[in-house]
Design a protein around this motif. Structure first.
Motif, PDB file in Angstrom:
ATOM      1  N   ALA A 148       0.833  -1.204   0.000  1.00 61.16           N
ATOM      2  CA  ALA A 148       0.000   0.000   0.000  1.00 61.16           C
ATOM      3  C   ALA A 148       0.868   1.255   0.000  1.00 61.16           C
ATOM      4  O   ALA A 148       0.548   2.247  -0.673  1.00 61.16           O
ATOM      5  N   ASP A 149       1.961   1.225   0.740  1.00 58.06           N
ATOM      6  CA  ASP A 149       2.862   2.378   0.785  1.00 58.06           C
ATOM      7  C   ASP A 149       3.564   2.567  -0.557  1.00 58.06           C
ATOM      8  O   ASP A 149       3.801   3.700  -0.994  1.00 58.06           O
ATOM      9  N   ILE A 150       3.894   1.463  -1.214  1.00 59.99           N
ATOM     10  CA  ILE A 150       4.499   1.540  -2.552  1.00 59.99           C
ATOM     11  C   ILE A 150       3.520   2.173  -3.534  1.00 59.99           C
ATOM     12  O   ILE A 150       3.880   3.057  -4.322  1.00 59.99           O
ATOM     13  N   ALA A 151       2.259   1.742  -3.481  1.00 53.88           N
ATOM     14  CA  ALA A 151       1.236   2.298  -4.380  1.00 53.88           C
ATOM     15  C   ALA A 151       1.045   3.790  -4.131  1.00 53.88           C
ATOM     16  O   ALA A 151       0.896   4.584  -5.079  1.00 53.88           O
ATOM     17  N   LEU A 152       1.068   4.193  -2.858  1.00 55.61           N
ATOM     18  CA  LEU A 152       0.916   5.607  -2.515  1.00 55.61           C
ATOM     19  C   LEU A 152       2.094   6.425  -3.053  1.00 55.61           C
ATOM     20  O   LEU A 152       1.910   7.539  -3.559  1.00 55.61           O
ATOM     21  N   ALA A 153       3.300   5.865  -2.972  1.00 56.69           N
ATOM     22  CA  ALA A 153       4.488   6.561  -3.474  1.00 56.69           C
ATOM     23  C   ALA A 153       4.416   6.760  -4.986  1.00 56.69           C
ATOM     24  O   ALA A 153       4.827   7.803  -5.507  1.00 56.69           O
ATOM     25  N   VAL A 154       3.905   5.760  -5.698  1.00 59.93           N
ATOM     26  CA  VAL A 154       3.727   5.893  -7.148  1.00 59.93           C
ATOM     27  C   VAL A 154       2.814   7.077  -7.458  1.00 59.93           C
ATOM     28  O   VAL A 154       3.118   7.912  -8.323  1.00 59.93           O
ATOM     29  N   ASP A 155       1.709   7.178  -6.730  1.00 59.27           N
ATOM     30  CA  ASP A 155       0.765   8.284  -6.947  1.00 59.27           C
ATOM     31  C   ASP A 155       1.418   9.636  -6.649  1.00 59.27           C
ATOM     32  O   ASP A 155       1.211  10.612  -7.384  1.00 59.27           O
ATOM     33  N   LYS A 156       2.213   9.707  -5.574  1.00 57.04           N
ATOM     34  CA  LYS A 156       2.869  10.965  -5.203  1.00 57.04           C
ATOM     35  C   LYS A 156       3.817  11.440  -6.300  1.00 57.04           C
ATOM     36  O   LYS A 156       3.827  12.620  -6.667  1.00 57.04           O
ATOM     37  N   ILE A 157       4.621  10.520  -6.815  1.00 62.04           N
ATOM     38  CA  ILE A 157       5.592  10.902  -7.846  1.00 62.04           C
ATOM     39  C   ILE A 157       4.885  11.311  -9.132  1.00 62.04           C
ATOM     40  O   ILE A 157       5.232  12.319  -9.763  1.00 62.04           O
ATOM     41  N   GLN A 158       3.870  10.560  -9.516  1.00 64.50           N
ATOM     42  CA  GLN A 158       3.165  10.878 -10.758  1.00 64.50           C
ATOM     43  C   GLN A 158       2.424  12.207 -10.678  1.00 64.50           C
ATOM     44  O   GLN A 158       2.306  12.911 -11.686  1.00 64.50           O
ATOM     45  N   SER A 159       1.936  12.557  -9.495  1.00 62.18           N
ATOM     46  CA  SER A 159       1.147  13.784  -9.365  1.00 62.18           C
ATOM     47  C   SER A 159       2.016  15.038  -9.342  1.00 62.18           C
ATOM     48  O   SER A 159       1.507  16.149  -9.506  1.00 62.18           O
ATOM     49  N   ASN A 160       3.327  14.871  -9.136  1.00 63.52           N
ATOM     50  CA  ASN A 160       4.218  16.036  -9.084  1.00 63.52           C
ATOM     51  C   ASN A 160       5.551  15.667  -9.729  1.00 63.52           C
ATOM     52  O   ASN A 160       6.621  15.862  -9.143  1.00 63.52           O
ATOM     53  N   TYR A 161       5.480  15.144 -10.944  1.00 61.61           N
ATOM     54  CA  TYR A 161       6.619  14.461 -11.554  1.00 61.61           C
ATOM     55  C   TYR A 161       7.825  15.372 -11.785  1.00 61.61           C
ATOM     56  O   TYR A 161       8.967  14.970 -11.555  1.00 61.61           O
ATOM     57  N   GLN A 162       7.609  16.600 -12.211  1.00 58.98           N
ATOM     58  CA  GLN A 162       8.734  17.481 -12.532  1.00 58.98           C
ATOM     59  C   GLN A 162       9.590  17.781 -11.304  1.00 58.98           C
ATOM     60  O   GLN A 162      10.818  17.869 -11.397  1.00 58.98           O
ATOM     61  N   ASP A 163       8.958  17.917 -10.141  1.00 60.46           N
ATOM     62  CA  ASP A 163       9.724  18.158  -8.915  1.00 60.46           C
ATOM     63  C   ASP A 163      10.666  16.989  -8.617  1.00 60.46           C
ATOM     64  O   ASP A 163      11.810  17.188  -8.183  1.00 60.46           O
ATOM     65  N   TYR A 164      10.185  15.772  -8.837  1.00 59.97           N
ATOM     66  CA  TYR A 164      11.024  14.594  -8.591  1.00 59.97           C
ATOM     67  C   TYR A 164      12.130  14.478  -9.640  1.00 59.97           C
ATOM     68  O   TYR A 164      13.242  14.033  -9.326  1.00 59.97           O
ATOM     69  N   MET A 165      11.842  14.868 -10.868  1.00 68.53           N
ATOM     70  CA  MET A 165      12.887  14.887 -11.893  1.00 68.53           C
ATOM     71  C   MET A 165      13.979  15.894 -11.526  1.00 68.53           C
ATOM     72  O   MET A 165      15.180  15.612 -11.663  1.00 68.53           O
ATOM     73  N   ASP A 166      13.577  17.058 -11.045  1.00 76.79           N
ATOM     74  CA  ASP A 166      14.556  18.058 -10.610  1.00 76.79           C
ATOM     75  C   ASP A 166      15.386  17.520  -9.448  1.00 76.79           C
ATOM     76  O   ASP A 166      16.604  17.740  -9.376  1.00 76.79           O
ATOM     77  N   GLY A 167      14.728  16.801  -8.543  1.00 75.58           N
ATOM     78  CA  GLY A 167      15.418  16.261  -7.378  1.00 75.58           C
ATOM     79  C   GLY A 167      16.459  15.212  -7.736  1.00 75.58           C
ATOM     80  O   GLY A 167      17.581  15.229  -7.210  1.00 75.58           O
ATOM     81  N   ILE A 168      16.126  14.306  -8.649  1.00 74.67           N
ATOM     82  CA  ILE A 168      17.082  13.254  -9.013  1.00 74.67           C
ATOM     83  C   ILE A 168      18.261  13.853  -9.773  1.00 74.67           C
ATOM     84  O   ILE A 168      19.404  13.385  -9.655  1.00 74.67           O
ATOM     85  N   ARG A 169      18.032  14.924 -10.521  1.00 75.01           N
ATOM     86  CA  ARG A 169      19.139  15.588 -11.228  1.00 75.01           C
ATOM     87  C   ARG A 169      20.071  16.304 -10.254  1.00 75.01           C
ATOM     88  O   ARG A 169      21.292  16.309 -10.440  1.00 75.01           O
ATOM     89  N   LYS A 170      19.507  16.894  -9.205  1.00 75.17           N
ATOM     90  CA  LYS A 170      20.344  17.530  -8.177  1.00 75.17           C
ATOM     91  C   LYS A 170      21.206  16.489  -7.469  1.00 75.17           C
ATOM     92  O   LYS A 170      22.391  16.714  -7.208  1.00 75.17           O
ATOM     93  N   LEU A 171      20.604  15.357  -7.153  1.00 73.03           N
ATOM     94  CA  LEU A 171      21.350  14.295  -6.476  1.00 73.03           C
ATOM     95  C   LEU A 171      22.454  13.747  -7.374  1.00 73.03           C
ATOM     96  O   LEU A 171      23.570  13.472  -6.919  1.00 73.03           O
ATOM     97  N   LYS A 172      22.159  13.608  -8.639  1.00 77.49           N
ATOM     98  CA  LYS A 172      23.140  13.098  -9.600  1.00 77.49           C
ATOM     99  C   LYS A 172      24.392  13.970  -9.632  1.00 77.49           C
ATOM    100  O   LYS A 172      25.520  13.459  -9.704  1.00 77.49           O
ATOM    101  N   LYS A 173      24.221  15.284  -9.557  1.00 76.79           N
ATOM    102  CA  LYS A 173      25.362  16.200  -9.621  1.00 76.79           C
ATOM    103  C   LYS A 173      26.320  15.999  -8.449  1.00 76.79           C
ATOM    104  O   LYS A 173      27.510  16.303  -8.557  1.00 76.79           O
ATOM    105  N   GLN A 174      25.820  15.492  -7.333  1.00 76.61           N
ATOM    106  CA  GLN A 174      26.659  15.305  -6.153  1.00 76.61           C
ATOM    107  C   GLN A 174      27.563  14.076  -6.257  1.00 76.61           C
ATOM    108  O   GLN A 174      28.465  13.912  -5.434  1.00 76.61           O
ATOM    109  N   TYR A 175      27.320  13.230  -7.257  1.00 77.13           N
ATOM    110  CA  TYR A 175      28.060  11.967  -7.347  1.00 77.13           C
ATOM    111  C   TYR A 175      28.813  11.831  -8.670  1.00 77.13           C
ATOM    112  O   TYR A 175      29.026  10.722  -9.150  1.00 77.13           O
ATOM    113  N   PHE A 176      29.256  12.954  -9.221  1.00 75.70           N
ATOM    114  CA  PHE A 176      30.032  12.914 -10.462  1.00 75.70           C
ATOM    115  C   PHE A 176      31.326  12.143 -10.214  1.00 75.70           C
ATOM    116  O   PHE A 176      32.127  12.492  -9.352  1.00 75.70           O
ATOM    117  N   TYR A 177      31.552  11.085 -10.977  1.00 77.06           N
ATOM    118  CA  TYR A 177      32.614  10.133 -10.655  1.00 77.06           C
ATOM    119  C   TYR A 177      34.020  10.721 -10.734  1.00 77.06           C
ATOM    120  O   TYR A 177      34.903  10.350  -9.940  1.00 77.06           O
TER     121      TYR A 177
END
Length: 366
Positions: free
Chosen positions: A322-351
């Motif tokens: 149920a928590d997994i299903a809720l998380a799917v809904d959260k990400i889909q309802s505000n997708y651009q914010d999560y895309m921005d977040g994963i890109r910010k995190l990616k910049k911190q781990y440049f090899y």
């Protein structure tokens, strides 16, 4: 060049994910590489020699077709010795990420003048799991104290091994897995999600299928294989979601990246327990999702979960459908914010930045 001679002994999945090959081939005068197939695969082993960034020699070698773990480790080690002899690897730092490659390192060092470097990927929190694990644990304790250069991919693993193996903190560092800074080529399809990894218990795959059963707009692609696949296929049939779930098996890295580029989000739902070795690791699948800029749904198991939460690079969930299903809904309802977040995190781990700082000790010539 930054490094004189570096050798790396690594499995094919890690060679694709960890960016060690890209880094050391670019910044080493001579870089020697031995890539062996991940356990469960029978693709050839590969030896390579790079000189000043250019591949100048490569050869494939046939591999053991069986599944006996002890024999697989023995074959890996014998090929390692042949690799050192064949490429005349001497007075070189050789980086390994599995403990058995530093067994008998005193003899290897004596005859070749090479220096072993262990980059430990995960821990062994419960050596009672099996006789084989217990044996590796005891040998690890012995050799961990005798290898000068030991790195960890996770601060949790650092704490575990320093405590369990009493290895002290001299010449011990944490170097997390790095990712490329190249923007991902993404074209996500609505309601298409994914998972990459070995199919075994404790990864929450059954819970993900339960979430799919409750949502007919939930389409899942599973990349990987393993002994748990038959059980999962039975669940898919029982839940009547065969049209929603595809088992793609093992894919070569370029095809895997192409497949994952279509996903809206991906899963890393490990069973969250200190008895799970992933608790002490830096899971490659999370870093792969990060590199491909795919928001992740994961449990609170590794050190990076807190960063995923803080930067809104995904959702941290309970080990619950149920928590997994809720998380799917959260990400889909505000997708651009999560895309921005994963890109910010990616910049911190440049090899290149992580590895330049982390492996600076290896710049010293032997």
């Amino acid at each position: 060049m930054r490094y004189q001679r570096i050798a790396c002994v690594i499995n094919d999945l890690a060679a694709d994910f960890f960016k060690l090959v890209e880094y050391f081939s670019e910044f080493s005068e001579d870089f020697y590489l031995y890539v062996y197939p991940e356990r469960g695969k029978t693709t050839p082993a590969v030896f390579k020699h790079y000189h000043k960034g250019k591949l100048i020699w490569k050869k494939n070698y046939s591999w053991y077709k069986g599944k006996n773990k002890a024999i697989i480790c023995l074959v890996q080690y014998l090929y390692f010795l042949y690799f050192l002899k064949k490429l005349r690897v001497r007075k070189t730092y050789f980086i390994v990420h599995e403990i058995h490659f530093i067994f008998f390192n005193s003899l290897v060092t004596f005859f070749t003048k090479n220096k072993p470097v262990l980059w430990a990927g995960d821990g062994c929190p419960d050596p009672r799991q099996s006789f084989f694990i217990r044996l590796l644990y005891q040998l690890s304790r012995f050799y961990m104290r005798r290898v000068k250069y030991v790195y960890f991919t996770s601060p949790k693993n650092d704490s575990l091994l320093l405590e369990r193996f009493q290895s002290g903190d001299k010449n011990k560092w944490v170097i997390p897995l790095g990712v490329t800074d190249i923007p991902a080529d993404r074209l996500p399809f609505p309601n298409r999600f994914g998972f990459i990894g070995n199919l075994r218990e404790g990864l929450g795959l059954g819970l993900i299928l339960e979430a799919a059963r409750e949502n007919r707009n939930f389409y899942l692609e599973i990349v990987g294989d393993g002994k748990y696949r038959n059980d999962l296929e039975k669940l898919v049939k029982e839940y009547e979601i065969g049209e929603q779930v595809k088992f793609l098996g093992y894919l070569e890295y370029p095809q895997m990246v192409k497949t994952a580029s279509r996903w809206q989000l991906a899963f890393a739902t490990y069973f969250p327990s200190p008895k799970n070795h992933t608790y002490y690791a830096d899971p490659g699948k999370v870093k792969l999702y990060m590199e491909l800029e795919i928001p992740v749904i994961m449990t609170d198991i590794t050190y990076i979960a807190e960063e995923v939460k803080d930067l809104k690079a995904g959702e941290i969930v309970k080990y619950d459908s149920a928590d997994i299903a809720l998380a799917v809904d959260k990400i889909q309802s505000n997708y651009q914010d999560y895309m921005d977040g994963i890109r910010k995190l990616k910049k911190q781990y440049f090899y290149k930045e992580l590895y330049k700082q982390g492996f600076s000790t290896l710049e010293k010539r032997l």
